[in-house]
Design an enzyme around this catalytic site. Structure first.
Site, mmCIF file in Angstrom:
data_model
loop_
_atom_site.group_PDB
_atom_site.id
_atom_site.type_symbol
_atom_site.label_atom_id
_atom_site.label_comp_id
_atom_site.label_asym_id
_atom_site.label_seq_id
_atom_site.Cartn_x
_atom_site.Cartn_y
_atom_site.Cartn_z
ATOM 1 N N GLN A 1 -23.808 4.516 15.391
ATOM 2 C CA GLN A 1 -24.075 3.176 14.871
ATOM 3 C C GLN A 1 -25.580 3.051 14.669
ATOM 4 O OE1 GLN A 1 -23.843 -0.515 17.386
ATOM 5 N NE2 GLN A 1 -22.369 -1.141 15.825
ATOM 6 N N ARG B 1 -13.367 -2.846 24.686
ATOM 7 C CA ARG B 1 -13.139 -2.973 26.124
ATOM 8 C C ARG B 1 -12.012 -2.091 26.642
ATOM 9 N NH1 ARG B 1 -13.364 -9.392 25.496
ATOM 10 N NH2 ARG B 1 -12.527 -8.707 23.494
ATOM 11 N N TYR C 1 -27.911 -9.018 14.040
ATOM 12 C CA TYR C 1 -29.022 -8.052 13.924
ATOM 13 C C TYR C 1 -29.614 -8.132 12.504
ATOM 14 C CZ TYR C 1 -27.245 -6.407 18.364
ATOM 15 O OH TYR C 1 -26.849 -6.366 19.671
#
Ligand SMILES: Cc1cc2nc3c(=O)[nH]c(=O)nc-3n(C[C@H](O)[C@H](O)[C@H](O)COP(=O)(O)O)c2cc1C
Ligand code: SF4
Length: 412
Positions: free
Chosen positions: A106, A355, A181
């Site tokens: 990423q 998760r 971001y």
């Protein structure tokens, strides 16, 4: 009730082609900041985390937040994708690929969402200047609008990072265009107040992210899958909703993205939209600054309580699915075999999980072998706080991360 043989035949475990890359199945480990880099370099703990995911059966694992330049980092010590990083990342990609999975990096820039003072500009860069609400936590109360020269430089840095990812053996790069971001600071009307060709309309606000995508595709798109992760809904009044999300997806498809990862929410404004629930009180990080702690506490009192529900982003993601034809990875609260199969049944090509694969890196194998249907992950979000612990990100239901391994560079 389906048998283990049905599970075995499930579309989940069929290959998926994304640009030049074919994955062994449709389960992707989403980027979840592993808290496992030191001085900008990956640690052995980072390798261990991704090895476990690859050995656990996912088709691809994503290394979170690799900053494209120094000022693109948000936290101290964070992974900086420069030449020094390459031999360390090569250890990681070889380890992952030896287990039959692909590795994605990423690549991103935090813009004004940063806790580090900038080295190359007076204030943190963003689409627009002025008051920096993100800086309340760091004391950097102003941000600086990027000039076209700044944009060219940052686009160059994305291209360099993508080339270095290729050199380090990655199979894919994921451009982070969501969560608040830098690239999403261009897309979002909450941040982008520019009056030039990079602002005013959604088409204009997408211009810089699309230019970065186009340049990365030109540089590495024949060898690496180029994926974009973005927020299909920002979950805030005056922010984007899923109708805008569908238009964003269509623009990224036109630019040639190989796949989109359909996330949601913003780090500062709408964490519950990203995670599908509000964070419990025990989960708030103590910043050591009483004023900041009080501000975070007050904000939490004002936030309406959101309860977790499986596939909490599906109704938004459907709107994007209807609008575009390129491969889409659904993300958000997939945590059971029934949920995963529903997502694929509705025409999504892959399921990205954060998760669940922190809690159970071997969940895909368990599904494939018919040993499990529902994940043990309770969506308590406590792993988010472990990111700052010496052992790095881990699930509170298992053992903490290994602080010793997390102090050693990957290729050491
Ligand atoms: C500990 C943790 C760290 C995360 N860090 C990142 C990150 O670095 N980059 C990113 O794009 N998303 C990050 N996320 C968000 C996840 O990728 C994902 O969007 C979110 O957890 C919802 O997916 P899930 O329901 O499958 O967990 C993080 C999530 C968690 C739990
Ligand atoms: S800490 Fe909670 S949310 Fe995180 S992986 Fe474990 S059970 Fe899931």
């Amino acid at each position: 009730m389906s048998t283990s043989a049905d599970v075995h035949r499930s579309a989940l475990f069929t290959p998926l082609t994304i640009g030049p890359l074919t994955l062994r199945n449709r389960i992707i480990k989403a980027a979840t900041n592993e808290g496992s880099s030191r001085d900008g370099l990956p640690t052995k703990n980072l390798v261990r985390i991704h090895e476990a995911v690859a050995a656990g059966g996912a088709g691809m694992t994503t290394v979170a937040y690799c900053a494209v330049n120094e000022d693109g980092r948000t936290l101290p010590g964070q992974l900086l994708l420069n030449e020094a990083c390459v031999p360390h990342l090569r250890v990681l990609t070889e380890t992952v690929q030896a287990q039959g999975a692909a590795a994605s990096a990423q690549i991103t820039h935090g813009g004004c969402f940063t806790f580090l003072p900038p080295q190359h500009s007076r204030f943190p860069l963003s689409s627009s200047g002025g008051f920096n609400k993100v800086g309340i936590l760091s004391g950097m109360l102003r941000k600086q609008a990027m000039s076209q020269a700044d944009m060219r430089q940052v686009a160059d840095d994305f291209v360099r990072a993508a080339r270095l990812a290729r050199e380090a053996g990655f199979n894919a790069v994921e451009l982070h265009m969501g969560h608040g971001y830098l690239l999403s600071q261009f897309i979002s009307p909450l941040y982008n107040k520019r009056g030039d060709d990079y602002g005013r309309t959604l088409e204009n606000r997408l211009r810089f992210p699309a230019e970065v995508l186009g340049r990365v595709l030109d540089a590495v798109g024949k060898e690496l899958a180029v994926v974009c992760k973005f927020s299909i809904t920002e979950g805030v009044r005056r922010g984007h909703n899923a109708e805008h999300g569908a238009q964003i997806a269509a623009r990224l498809e036109r630019e040639g993205a190989h796949m989109l990862v359909l996330s949601a929410g913003m780090n500062v404004e709408s964490m519950p939209t990203m995670f599908g629930n509000t964070f419990s009180k025990e989960n708030r990080v103590d910043t050591g600054k009483p004023l900041v702690t009080a501000a975070v506490f007050l904000k939490s009192l004002m936030e309406p309580k959101v309860d977790f529900r499986e596939l909490y982003l599906l109704e938004h993601a459907r709107k994007v699915r209807q609008a575009v034809g390129l491969p889409l990875a659904y993300i958000g609260g997939a945590k059971s075999l029934a949920g995963l199969e529903q997502v694929l049944g509705e025409g999504f090509d892959a399921v990205a999980m954060g998760r669940v694969l922190i809690a159970e890196p071997d969940y895909p194998n368990k599904l494939q072998q018919g040993l499990s249907r529902d994940s043990i992950c309770t969506a308590c979000n406590r792993c988010v706080v472990t990111m700052y612990s010496p052992g790095g990100t881990s699930c509170v239901l298992g053992a903490p991360g290994d602080a010793q391994l997390n102090s050693q560079y990957a290729a050491g």
